[in-house]
Design an enzyme around this catalytic site. Structure first.
Site, PDB file in Angstrom:
ATOM      1  N   GLU A 204     -11.216  -2.590  -2.916  1.00 44.16           N
ATOM      2  CA  GLU A 204     -11.079  -1.842  -2.109  1.00 44.16           C
ATOM      3  C   GLU A 204      -9.716  -1.123  -2.449  1.00 44.16           C
ATOM      4  O   GLU A 204      -9.162  -0.667  -4.015  1.00 44.16           O
ATOM      5  CB  GLU A 204      -9.770  -2.375  -1.121  1.00 44.16           C
ATOM      6  CG  GLU A 204      -9.406  -3.226  -1.619  1.00 44.16           C
ATOM      7  CD  GLU A 204      -8.307  -4.661  -0.288  1.00 44.16           C
ATOM      8  OE1 GLU A 204      -9.590  -4.313   0.514  1.00 44.16           O
ATOM      9  OE2 GLU A 204      -7.884  -5.968  -0.307  1.00 44.16           O
TER      10      GLU A 204
ATOM     11  N   ASP B  68       1.019  -1.200  -0.077  1.00 38.80           N
ATOM     12  CA  ASP B  68       0.245  -0.246  -0.013  1.00 38.80           C
ATOM     13  C   ASP B  68       0.934   1.292   0.141  1.00 38.80           C
ATOM     14  O   ASP B  68       0.497   1.855   0.730  1.00 38.80           O
ATOM     15  CB  ASP B  68      -1.185   0.529   1.043  1.00 38.80           C
ATOM     16  CG  ASP B  68      -1.742  -1.172   1.102  1.00 38.80           C
ATOM     17  OD1 ASP B  68      -2.097  -2.026   0.261  1.00 38.80           O
ATOM     18  OD2 ASP B  68      -2.113  -1.734   2.315  1.00 38.80           O
TER      19      ASP B  68
END
Length: 352
Positions: free
Chosen positions: A215, A41
């Protein structure tokens, strides 16, 4: 980032994935930022004052890498972003950093957990400010945004769309969402430290199939369009069973079922997102594939976009796994980036 396995993905993705061809991540000098603990991420930003790049990543209270160039060499900083800022969550409970520059301040949005609800539905989003981006410089006194907990969304994976008054967008918008009913955004206060209408989230994109596997959104305005990037599929090598021995964790067998980067677009920031074929991304399982598994690149995702003068355009950055290492017990995650070409109105990954 949500942590569950799934068995299905968007309609048509598998066929597109097998037919697509993308360039490899751009070559990086020296060590490529990456390990099992340091590159999930990624959040990337270039400091205004001196052009120094800061790459923030999830674990250990946000591991930080720095460089003067996207091509490296990159240096892992000795301190993580929030090393001197404990909060009620305790160390090691912050992730999915998102970095932005607004009105002479840098903003860091990140994941936390409330410890009250079930573990896969207890997300929080925190916000911190800094004038330098340096590890340890962050003021976290604003704490966690008071977004109302609801069954329909996970309060995870933050991204900021700064206000754009020339387009009639009067408020900063915080994007969030993981699995469940998908991706949402919600207005922020002018100082970006509060949510004036805590239950005012708009649903932007949803996958109705399987485990609802979207997501990690990233909102991005470019040339008259609001683009909504997101990751679809299984992020990581894991079983989904928290008490299972890590040696038993595994990937889905089909590359189409692991992380890939998707995009939708709209002329409005809070509604009307469609894919290149015109399918609604909210109620038609829409989403155009931007980057998927190819060659020795496995499960690219956790993406963001950066306009950068060094490459003369927009950069797509992401994490990925080296495919021939994916079955190792401690599988390493790497940082990668490519240039995006928007000449068709839709982002395409190209070589610099």
């Amino acid at each position: 980032m949500h942590r569950q396995t799934f068995t299905t993905t968007f309609l048509g993705v598998l066929a597109t994935l097998t037919a697509a061809s993308w360039p490899n991540p751009e070559a990086i000098q020296g060590t490529i930022p990456g390990s099992i603990n340091s590159t999930l991420d990624p959040g990337l930003i270039r400091r205004k004052s001196d052009g120094k790049l800061f790459l923030y990543t999830t674990p250990n209270d946000l591991t930080v890498f720095t460089s003067s160039s996207l091509y490296g060499p990159w240096t892992e900083e000795p301190n993580t972003a929030l090393y001197n800022h404990g909060d009620a969550l305790g160390p090691g409970n912050h992730g999915a950093p998102s970095l932005h520059h607004v009105d002479d301040l840098y903003y860091l949005f990140y994941n936390g957990h409330d410890g009250v609800h079930e573990s896969n539905h207890d997300g929080l989003i925190g916000v911190a400010t800094s004038s330098t981006l340096e590890p340890g410089s962050w003021d976290i006194s604003a704490g966690y945004l008071g977004i109302t907990w609801m069954e329909k969304y996970n309060i995870l994976d933050p991204t900021l769309l700064p206000k754009n008054e020339s387009r009639g967008q009067q408020s900063h918008l915080l994007g969030f969402g993981s699995y469940r009913n998908g991706i949402f955004n919600i207005p922020l206060s002018d100082d970006l430290l509060d949510v004036p209408a805590p239950n005012g989230g708009n649903n932007l994109a949803y996958n109705s199939t399987g485990r609802h596997d979207i997501e990690g959104s990233y909102q991005f305005y470019h040339n008259g369009w609001y683009y909504l990037f997101f990751s679809s599929g299984e992020c990581c090598k894991r079983s989904g069973e928290a008490d299972q021995d890590a040696s038993q964790w595994h990937w889905p067998e089909n590359a189409g079922n692991v992380y890939k980067v998707m995009v939708c677009r709209s002329e409005e920031p809070r509604e009307g997102f469609v894919d290149r074929e015109g399918r609604s991304c909210l109620d038609g399982n829409g989403g155009t594939l931007v980057l998927g598994t190819h060659g020795n690149v496995w499960a690219p995702g956790g993406q963001g976009a950066l306009v950068d003068e060094e490459v003369g355009g927009v950069v797509l950055y992401y994490h990925y796994v080296v495919a021939d290492q994916r079955d190792e017990q401690d599988v390493p995650y790497r940082f990668g980036w490519n240039k995006l070409d928007f000449s068709s109105g839709w982002p395409a990954v190209v070589s610099v």
